[in-house]
Every structure is written in structure tokens, then in C-alpha cells.
Design a protein around this motif. Structure first.
Motif, mmCIF file in Angstrom:
data_model
loop_
_atom_site.group_PDB
_atom_site.id
_atom_site.type_symbol
_atom_site.label_atom_id
_atom_site.label_comp_id
_atom_site.label_asym_id
_atom_site.label_seq_id
_atom_site.Cartn_x
_atom_site.Cartn_y
_atom_site.Cartn_z
ATOM 1 N N LEU A 1 0.815 -1.211 0.000
ATOM 2 C CA LEU A 1 0.000 0.000 0.000
ATOM 3 C C LEU A 1 0.851 1.265 0.000
ATOM 4 N N GLU A 2 2.014 1.214 -0.665
ATOM 5 C CA GLU A 2 2.802 2.423 -0.882
ATOM 6 C C GLU A 2 2.452 3.058 -2.229
ATOM 7 N N ILE A 3 1.464 2.487 -2.895
ATOM 8 C CA ILE A 3 0.939 3.038 -4.142
ATOM 9 C C ILE A 3 -0.555 3.275 -3.925
ATOM 10 N N PRO A 4 -1.222 4.000 -4.804
ATOM 11 C CA PRO A 4 -2.647 4.272 -4.589
ATOM 12 C C PRO A 4 -3.490 2.997 -4.460
ATOM 13 N N ILE A 5 -4.354 2.985 -3.474
ATOM 14 C CA ILE A 5 -5.189 1.813 -3.182
ATOM 15 C C ILE A 5 -6.058 1.424 -4.372
ATOM 16 N N ASP A 6 -6.516 2.380 -5.161
ATOM 17 C CA ASP A 6 -7.361 2.053 -6.313
ATOM 18 C C ASP A 6 -6.619 1.184 -7.325
ATOM 19 N N ALA A 7 -5.322 1.388 -7.484
ATOM 20 C CA ALA A 7 -4.528 0.555 -8.399
ATOM 21 C C ALA A 7 -4.405 -0.865 -7.843
ATOM 22 N N VAL A 8 -4.184 -0.982 -6.547
ATOM 23 C CA VAL A 8 -4.084 -2.304 -5.912
ATOM 24 C C VAL A 8 -5.411 -3.048 -6.044
ATOM 25 N N ILE A 9 -6.501 -2.364 -5.770
ATOM 26 C CA ILE A 9 -7.827 -2.994 -5.869
ATOM 27 C C ILE A 9 -8.089 -3.467 -7.292
ATOM 28 N N GLU A 10 -7.735 -2.665 -8.282
ATOM 29 C CA GLU A 10 -7.934 -3.063 -9.682
ATOM 30 C C GLU A 10 -7.156 -4.340 -9.991
ATOM 31 N N ALA A 11 -5.928 -4.433 -9.513
ATOM 32 C CA ALA A 11 -5.117 -5.634 -9.749
ATOM 33 C C ALA A 11 -5.753 -6.857 -9.104
ATOM 34 N N PHE A 12 -6.262 -6.699 -7.895
ATOM 35 C CA PHE A 12 -6.867 -7.840 -7.212
ATOM 36 C C PHE A 12 -8.219 -8.223 -7.820
ATOM 37 N N LYS A 13 -8.910 -7.269 -8.396
ATOM 38 C CA LYS A 13 -10.141 -7.609 -9.119
ATOM 39 C C LYS A 13 -9.815 -8.503 -10.320
ATOM 40 N N ILE A 14 -8.754 -8.167 -11.035
ATOM 41 C CA ILE A 14 -8.325 -8.994 -12.164
ATOM 42 C C ILE A 14 -7.922 -10.376 -11.658
ATOM 43 N N ALA A 15 -7.134 -10.414 -10.589
ATOM 44 C CA ALA A 15 -6.678 -11.685 -10.026
ATOM 45 C C ALA A 15 -7.845 -12.526 -9.545
ATOM 46 N N LYS A 16 -8.831 -11.890 -8.938
ATOM 47 C CA LYS A 16 -9.988 -12.624 -8.424
ATOM 48 C C LYS A 16 -10.732 -13.328 -9.542
ATOM 49 N N LYS A 17 -10.802 -12.700 -10.711
ATOM 50 C CA LYS A 17 -11.502 -13.296 -11.849
ATOM 51 C C LYS A 17 -10.871 -14.616 -12.272
ATOM 52 N N ILE A 18 -9.580 -14.757 -12.069
ATOM 53 C CA ILE A 18 -8.913 -15.990 -12.503
ATOM 54 C C ILE A 18 -8.443 -16.835 -11.311
ATOM 55 N N TRP A 19 -8.874 -16.482 -10.121
ATOM 56 C CA TRP A 19 -8.609 -17.246 -8.910
ATOM 57 C C TRP A 19 -7.139 -17.275 -8.523
ATOM 58 N N CYS A 20 -6.412 -16.198 -8.808
ATOM 59 C CA CYS A 20 -5.044 -16.087 -8.286
ATOM 60 C C CYS A 20 -5.131 -16.054 -6.771
ATOM 61 N N GLN A 21 -4.137 -16.603 -6.126
ATOM 62 C CA GLN A 21 -4.081 -16.493 -4.680
ATOM 63 C C GLN A 21 -3.661 -15.083 -4.330
ATOM 64 N N ASN A 22 -4.212 -14.562 -3.250
ATOM 65 C CA ASN A 22 -3.781 -13.238 -2.799
ATOM 66 C C ASN A 22 -3.857 -13.164 -1.291
ATOM 67 N N ASN A 23 -3.139 -12.248 -0.760
ATOM 68 C CA ASN A 23 -3.114 -12.039 0.679
ATOM 69 C C ASN A 23 -3.281 -10.547 0.913
#
Length: 174
Positions: free
Chosen positions: A139-161
């Protein structure tokens, strides 16, 4: 089989100086140390660590026009072809003062190009994220960019923490 890890995060040029002790307000303090520059930022640090563990690691970060990618990010297994350049900001910088007396530090951050990472930047790298086995972000970058990346990852079931405020998690899940 080698896993591919994508790291979305910050890159900083760290400027470190050691002082005998921290100065008091208004005090001038002499030091026998000079500023040492090193590469840093939580994103780059994590990318280097995963690359050194023999994982193919793709770094998604943004740096200033002045930044020499080939010189500053030359690490085996670290893929830098998706590093973005800011048109308006310099590379992020961290000013770190270390007390020789206590070992404590004080850090001041200039976000620079790190704060210029947008959800649009992330979407331009959607295929990179989709083709990754894992994505790591900080979270040293804008949260909206992080959320967008995790939305993409969620669509393909990437693991995330993703450990942050419940508000950020709600925005990611929707």
C-alpha cells in the motif's frame, strides 16, 4: 515447474545517512557519515526477494524518466519489461536517518512516480496479471490501483493475501 509472481508496488531510491544520535528540534548535528544511495521501496524489495528465490518475477511499478532500469533493477529472474514511466513525477525517494546510538531510524518518503500509478496502468497490464500464479502488492501506491489488480486476479482465482481495512476489502470484493 517455476511459478510466475507479479509484484505491483513502489520503487524508491533510498538515501541513507547515519548520525551519532537524532538531533533535537532546531539543533545542527555533525556526522562523519555521508549519504549512501540504495534501491528500495516495498514493491521492489519484494520483487527482488522473490526473484532471488528463483521465481520468475514481474515487477509492475512506475519510475521517473531519469531512472535507469537496466542499471538499478538488474537481478536474475526479475522481469522489468512492464516497468512504467511517469510523465510528470520523478522516481520515489526515501530519506532515511539512522541513529548509531539506538539503531532507530526516521524515514521521510517522497512518493513521486509511485503515487502516479493508476487503475488504468494496471488494466494495461491485465494479461501479465492473468498469466501469473501469484500477485503481491503493498500500500505504498494508490489503493485504487491495488484494488484493480486484485479484481483482475480474483476473476482468474489467483491467490492473494490482502490485509488492510475492511473498507478496502469490501471495495476489492465487489
Amino acid at each position: 515447474m517455476t511459478k510466475t509472481i507479479t509484484v505491483l508496488g513502489s520503487t524508491n531510491i533510498d538515501k541513507v545517512i547515519k548520525v551519532p544520535r537524532f538531533a533535537k528540534s532546531g539543533e545542527t548535528l555533525k556526522t562523519n557519515s555521508h549519504i549512501v544511495e540504495a534501491m528500495g521501496g516495498k514493491g521492489l524489495n519484494q520483487a527482488v526477494a522473490t526473484a532471488r528465490s528463483n521465481a520468475k518475477t514481474i515487477i509492475l511499478t512506475k519510475v521517473g524518466k531519469e531512472f535507469n532500469i537496466e542499471k538499478n533493477m538488474k537481478v536474475k529472474n526479475l522481469v522489468t519489461s512492464n516497468v512504467m514511466r511517469s510523465e510528470k513525477e520523478q522516481t520515489g525517494q526515501a530519506y532515511i536517518t539512522v541513529s548509531e546510538e539506538t539503531g532507530d531510524n526516521i524515514i521521510h518518503i517522497y512518493g513521486g512516480a509511485n503515487i502516479d500509478i493508476t487503475p488504468v496502468d494496471v488494466l494495461k497490464n491485465e494479461e501479465v496479471i492473468k498469466n501469473s500464479d501469484f500477485i503481491i502488492a503493498q500500500l505504498e501506491i494508490p489503493i485504487d490501483a491495488v484494488i484493480e489488480a486484485f479484481k483482475i486476479a480474483k476473476k482468474i482465482w489467483c491467490q492473494n493475501n490482502f490485509k488492510s481495512s475492511s473498507n478496502a476489502r469490501k471495495r476489492w470484493i465487489t
